[in-house]
Motif scaffolding. Structure first.
Motif, PDB file in Angstrom:
ATOM      1  N   ASP A   1       0.860  -1.103   0.083  1.00 49.40           N
ATOM      2  CA  ASP A   1       0.044  -0.096   0.001  1.00 49.40           C
ATOM      3  C   ASP A   1       0.868   1.270  -0.023  1.00 49.40           C
ATOM      4  O   ASP A   1       0.579   2.074  -0.593  1.00 49.40           O
ATOM      5  CB  ASP A   1      -0.966  -0.137   1.161  1.00 49.40           C
ATOM      6  N   ALA A   2       1.904   1.197   0.819  1.00 46.48           N
ATOM      7  CA  ALA A   2       2.734   2.384   0.902  1.00 46.48           C
ATOM      8  C   ALA A   2       3.456   2.516  -0.299  1.00 46.48           C
ATOM      9  O   ALA A   2       3.810   3.575  -0.915  1.00 46.48           O
ATOM     10  CB  ALA A   2       3.756   2.174   2.078  1.00 46.48           C
ATOM     11  N   LEU A   3       3.787   1.607  -1.012  1.00 49.96           N
ATOM     12  CA  LEU A   3       4.680   1.539  -2.293  1.00 49.96           C
ATOM     13  C   LEU A   3       4.026   2.370  -3.471  1.00 49.96           C
ATOM     14  O   LEU A   3       4.318   3.228  -4.161  1.00 49.96           O
ATOM     15  CB  LEU A   3       4.777   0.035  -2.740  1.00 49.96           C
ATOM     16  N   GLY A   4       2.284   1.860  -3.492  1.00 52.86           N
ATOM     17  CA  GLY A   4       1.572   2.541  -4.553  1.00 52.86           C
ATOM     18  C   GLY A   4       1.345   3.940  -4.100  1.00 52.86           C
ATOM     19  O   GLY A   4       1.377   4.836  -5.061  1.00 52.86           O
ATOM     20  N   ASP A   5       1.347   4.298  -2.688  1.00 56.06           N
ATOM     21  CA  ASP A   5       1.199   5.883  -2.495  1.00 56.06           C
ATOM     22  C   ASP A   5       2.332   6.507  -2.865  1.00 56.06           C
ATOM     23  O   ASP A   5       2.301   7.941  -3.661  1.00 56.06           O
ATOM     24  CB  ASP A   5       0.934   6.092  -1.040  1.00 56.06           C
ATOM     25  N   LEU A   6       3.522   5.891  -2.919  1.00 57.37           N
ATOM     26  CA  LEU A   6       4.807   6.573  -3.103  1.00 57.37           C
ATOM     27  C   LEU A   6       4.927   6.812  -4.593  1.00 57.37           C
ATOM     28  O   LEU A   6       5.445   7.744  -4.965  1.00 57.37           O
ATOM     29  CB  LEU A   6       5.939   5.916  -2.562  1.00 57.37           C
ATOM     30  N   VAL A   7       4.581   5.589  -5.263  1.00 50.29           N
ATOM     31  CA  VAL A   7       4.844   5.616  -6.816  1.00 50.29           C
ATOM     32  C   VAL A   7       3.864   6.875  -7.289  1.00 50.29           C
ATOM     33  O   VAL A   7       4.029   7.652  -8.213  1.00 50.29           O
ATOM     34  CB  VAL A   7       4.412   4.180  -7.409  1.00 50.29           C
ATOM     35  N   ARG A   8       2.772   6.633  -7.027  1.00 47.58           N
ATOM     36  CA  ARG A   8       1.446   8.012  -7.404  1.00 47.58           C
ATOM     37  C   ARG A   8       2.231   9.303  -7.180  1.00 47.58           C
ATOM     38  O   ARG A   8       2.224  10.229  -7.887  1.00 47.58           O
ATOM     39  CB  ARG A   8       0.201   7.723  -6.719  1.00 47.58           C
ATOM     40  N   SER A   9       2.794   9.466  -5.876  1.00 43.72           N
ATOM     41  CA  SER A   9       3.227  10.793  -5.421  1.00 43.72           C
ATOM     42  C   SER A   9       4.517  11.137  -6.418  1.00 43.72           C
ATOM     43  O   SER A   9       4.650  12.276  -6.709  1.00 43.72           O
ATOM     44  CB  SER A   9       3.735  10.810  -4.006  1.00 43.72           C
ATOM     45  N   ALA A  10       5.598  10.284  -6.435  1.00 46.27           N
ATOM     46  CA  ALA A  10       6.559  10.462  -7.193  1.00 46.27           C
ATOM     47  C   ALA A  10       6.615  10.755  -8.911  1.00 46.27           C
ATOM     48  O   ALA A  10       6.923  11.530  -9.364  1.00 46.27           O
ATOM     49  CB  ALA A  10       7.493   9.330  -7.088  1.00 46.27           C
ATOM     50  N   SER A  11       5.343   9.889  -9.237  1.00 40.72           N
ATOM     51  CA  SER A  11       4.947  10.151 -10.764  1.00 40.72           C
ATOM     52  C   SER A  11       4.426  11.539 -10.899  1.00 40.72           C
ATOM     53  O   SER A  11       4.586  12.093 -11.988  1.00 40.72           O
ATOM     54  CB  SER A  11       3.842   9.150 -11.135  1.00 40.72           C
TER      55      SER A  11
END
Length: 208
Positions: free
Chosen positions: A168-178
């Protein structure tokens, strides 16, 4: 090419396409040789990171992955492109700065590319997403995640994190970084367009 993100500064140079060193050139795809170094006193650690440094090796592998993804190596058979990046000031976020500098240098050198790509770091501070973390923020939030995204189709070309995180945290970080990559990409595009405009102006003055 130079990329400054906060107080972090990376400089990149490109040589080629040229005959590979040693004159050994096989058929098929061209090759990309990527080097990354941290200059002495670039960061607070006050020590030189050489090619044998483990972390530098990991970051170089990510940088090479991005370069090989964006360069059209199929058009460079029997040739080599060398990309050398130096981090001259490191206040956190050295990897995205290095990637962005390398992409700018490739574009400025006229190396055939599939698309521009941009990189951005994301983390969590006080429960809220944060982008482009500096060294102090990295210490508070952990190193977070660095994403590299293609401008052409928004495809994620590379992900790098120096610590484990949940799905879950990975998905949030990827969206933020993108989302951060989109802003960085727009800046890089403006820089390249301004450079082309300056070159055209200089050519016009020379021909006049």
């Amino acid at each position: 090419a130079t990329m400054v993100m906060g107080n972090t500064r990376a400089e990149a140079a490109v040589w080629g396409p040229r005959e590979p060193e040693g004159g050994r050139a096989g058929p098929g795809l061209g090759t990309a040789r990527v080097e990354l170094s941290f200059l002495p006193f670039a960061g607070s650690e006050r020590r030189r990171r050489g090619r044998g440094d483990r972390r530098t090796g990991e970051l170089t592998s990510v940088l090479a992955q991005v370069v090989e993804s964006v360069v059209m190596l199929e058009l460079l058979a029997r040739s080599e492109v060398c990309v050398c990046v130096s981090v001259v000031q490191d206040d956190g976020g050295a990897l995205p700065a290095a990637i962005n500098a390398a992409v700018l240098a490739l574009a400025e050198a006229g190396v055939p590319m599939r698309a521009l790509a941009s990189a951005c770091a994301a983390g969590t501070l006080d429960g809220e997403p944060a982008l482009d973390l500096n060294r102090t923020e990295e210490a508070a939030a952990g190193r977070g995640l660095v994403a590299t995204v293609s401008r052409h189709d928004s495809r994620v070309l590379a992900l790098h994190s120096e610590e484990e995180c949940s799905v879950d945290a990975l998905g949030d970080l990827v969206r933020s970084a993108s989302s951060g990559c989109e802003a960085v990409s727009a800046f890089m595009r403006r820089e390249l367009e301004a450079r082309v405009a300056r070159q055209a102006q200089c050519l016009g003055m020379a021909s006049g």
